[in-house]
Scaffold this motif. Structure first.
Motif, short mmCIF file in Angstrom:
data_model
loop_
_atom_site.label_atom_id
_atom_site.label_comp_id
_atom_site.label_asym_id
_atom_site.label_seq_id
_atom_site.Cartn_x
_atom_site.Cartn_y
_atom_site.Cartn_z
N LEU A 184 0.86 -1.18 0.00
CA LEU A 184 0.00 0.00 0.00
C LEU A 184 0.90 1.23 0.00
CD1 LEU A 184 -2.71 -1.02 2.62
CD2 LEU A 184 -2.86 -1.14 0.13
N SER A 185 0.58 2.20 -0.86
CA SER A 185 1.46 3.35 -1.04
C SER A 185 0.65 4.63 -1.08
CB SER A 185 2.28 3.20 -2.32
OG SER A 185 1.42 3.12 -3.45
N ILE A 186 1.37 5.75 -0.87
CA ILE A 186 0.81 7.09 -0.99
C ILE A 186 1.64 7.83 -2.03
CG2 ILE A 186 0.36 9.27 0.19
CD1 ILE A 186 0.08 7.73 2.78
N GLY A 187 0.96 8.47 -2.97
CA GLY A 187 1.65 9.20 -4.02
C GLY A 187 0.68 9.85 -4.96
N TRP A 243 5.54 7.06 -0.53
CA TRP A 243 5.71 6.15 0.61
C TRP A 243 4.96 4.86 0.32
CZ3 TRP A 243 1.96 3.94 3.70
CH2 TRP A 243 2.41 3.29 4.85
N SER A 244 5.50 3.74 0.74
CA SER A 244 4.85 2.44 0.56
C SER A 244 5.26 1.50 1.68
CB SER A 244 5.22 1.84 -0.80
OG SER A 244 6.61 1.54 -0.86
N GLU A 245 4.41 0.52 1.93
CA GLU A 245 4.67 -0.46 2.98
C GLU A 245 3.95 -1.75 2.63
OE1 GLU A 245 6.43 -2.17 5.16
OE2 GLU A 245 6.70 -0.28 6.27
N GLN A 246 4.46 -2.87 3.13
CA GLN A 246 3.82 -4.15 2.91
C GLN A 246 2.42 -4.16 3.55
OE1 GLN A 246 4.98 -6.78 1.12
NE2 GLN A 246 6.78 -5.57 0.55
N THR A 247 1.46 -4.69 2.82
CA THR A 247 0.08 -4.71 3.30
C THR A 247 -0.05 -5.52 4.58
OG1 THR A 247 -0.74 -4.49 1.03
CG2 THR A 247 -2.30 -5.27 2.69
N ASN A 248 0.62 -6.66 4.66
CA ASN A 248 0.52 -7.50 5.85
C ASN A 248 1.15 -6.84 7.07
OD1 ASN A 248 -0.81 -9.53 4.45
ND2 ASN A 248 1.10 -10.56 3.88
#
Length: 329
Positions: free
Chosen positions: A134-137, A145-150
């Motif tokens: 999941l990311s923001i942009g 910014w992004s990060e693993q969903t789990n």
């Protein structure tokens, strides 16, 4: 001249009516049947060795059970906060004259009420299968910014999303019904005084709608407490899952299920008492006299008055005219 024959002299009083009480044999038969069944049930509960009450007492305050109890309470409280906040927002959107807002709220309610909450829980738990990150942009552009969903949505958050977002759909209809129960003249009068739509909703409509909203909201809270047991399918150790984990090792399934049931009964009883007093608080504006509380009823029984008078509604700042509508005991 012949005298007329006169009957016996009357005293002017009508004869006393001999009232015969109505017989209700069916009530006595029903009471006898219920009494026999209750005695049989009590006898079976206390004499059947399969209940193993000593094992129930051993695990009633077990650390694993109390930890699951805390998780259940956290899920219930947070999911209801999310559900109530989301329900108010969706109800206002649903009643909005803007077709885009009302249409969006209708679709949301349709989807989340039309699919089982169990399916939604599993869906949120496996959200990483659809989107690994999941990311923001910028849309269709670079990511900031992004990060693993789990990582962002662990099991507890997945359970909270499944329960809270589903509850918001039901609360939306409850809040909408409460808002529509307020007379339209209230809104017209507030607009005539120059109040905005938001101020009218917050200060005029919602306070009056609470009398209609509170009872079903209390029922939804009690239902949410029990619905949290469904999160056991995604391996979150709440109260029911804690009991499952214990009896899967010691094979004492019935005693552990009794332990879990006793805790659920205890918590729902507390919520029921709280719901009663909250409903009583918001009924002050609609009832001339409030119904007696359970404590007042018990006092009335000991004083020889099984039905004590209702407590008068006291409005702060109002003059005391002496007409209280009843005696407050």
């Amino acid at each position: 001249m012949n005298s007329l024959h006169k009957g016996p002299a009357t005293t002017g009083r009508p004869e006393a009516i001999k009232a015969v009480p109505v017989r209700h044999p069916g009530r006595w038969v029903g009471a006898a049947v219920i009494g026999v069944l209750a005695a049989m049930l009590i006898h079976a509960v206390f004499t059947n060795p399969a209940f193993k009450w000593d094992v129930v007492g051993q695990y009633l305050f077990d650390d694993r059970i109390t930890h699951g109890l805390v998780v259940t309470l956290e899920l219930t409280a947070l999911a209801m906060v999310m559900g109530v906040a989301g329900g108010i927002l969706l109800a206002v959107m649903r009643l909005s004259p803007n077709p885009l807002l009302s249409g969006t709220a209708w679709v949301y309610i349709w989807v989340f009420r039309g699919t089982p909450v169990l399916v939604q829980l599993v869906f949120w738990n496996f959200l990483g299968v659809l989107w690994a990150k999941l990311s923001i942009g910028i849309p269709f552009g670079p990511e900031f910014w992004s990060e693993q969903t789990n990582v962002l949505i662990p099991t507890f958050v997945a359970a909270l999303l499944g329960l809270g977002l589903n509850e918001a759909a039901y609360m939306a209809e409850i809040v909408r019904g409460g808002i529509q129960s307020v007379d339209e003249g209230q809104q017209e009068a507030s607009h005539a005084l120059g109040m905005s739509r938001f101020a009218t909703m917050r200060r005029i409509i919602l306070p009056q709608a609470m009398r209609v909203i509170i009872p079903p909201t209390g029922n939804e809270t009690i239902s949410m407490l029990k619905t949290t047991s469904l999160v056991s399918v995604i391996a979150l150790e709440e109260l029911f899952r804690a009991g499952q984990n214990i009896y899967s090792r010691n094979f004492q399934s019935i005693p552990l299920l009794i332990v879990v049931s006793l805790w659920y009964l205890f918590l729902t009883s507390i919520l029921t008492i709280g719901q009663y007093y909250v409903e009583r608080y918001y009924a002050r504006g609609s009832n001339r006299a409030l119904p007696p509380t359970p404590l007042q009823r018990i006092r009335g029984l000991f004083r020889g008055n099984p039905t004590p008078p209702a407590a008068p509604v006291v409005i702060p700042g109002a003059p005391n005219t002496g007409d209280t509508g009843g005696t407050h005991s």
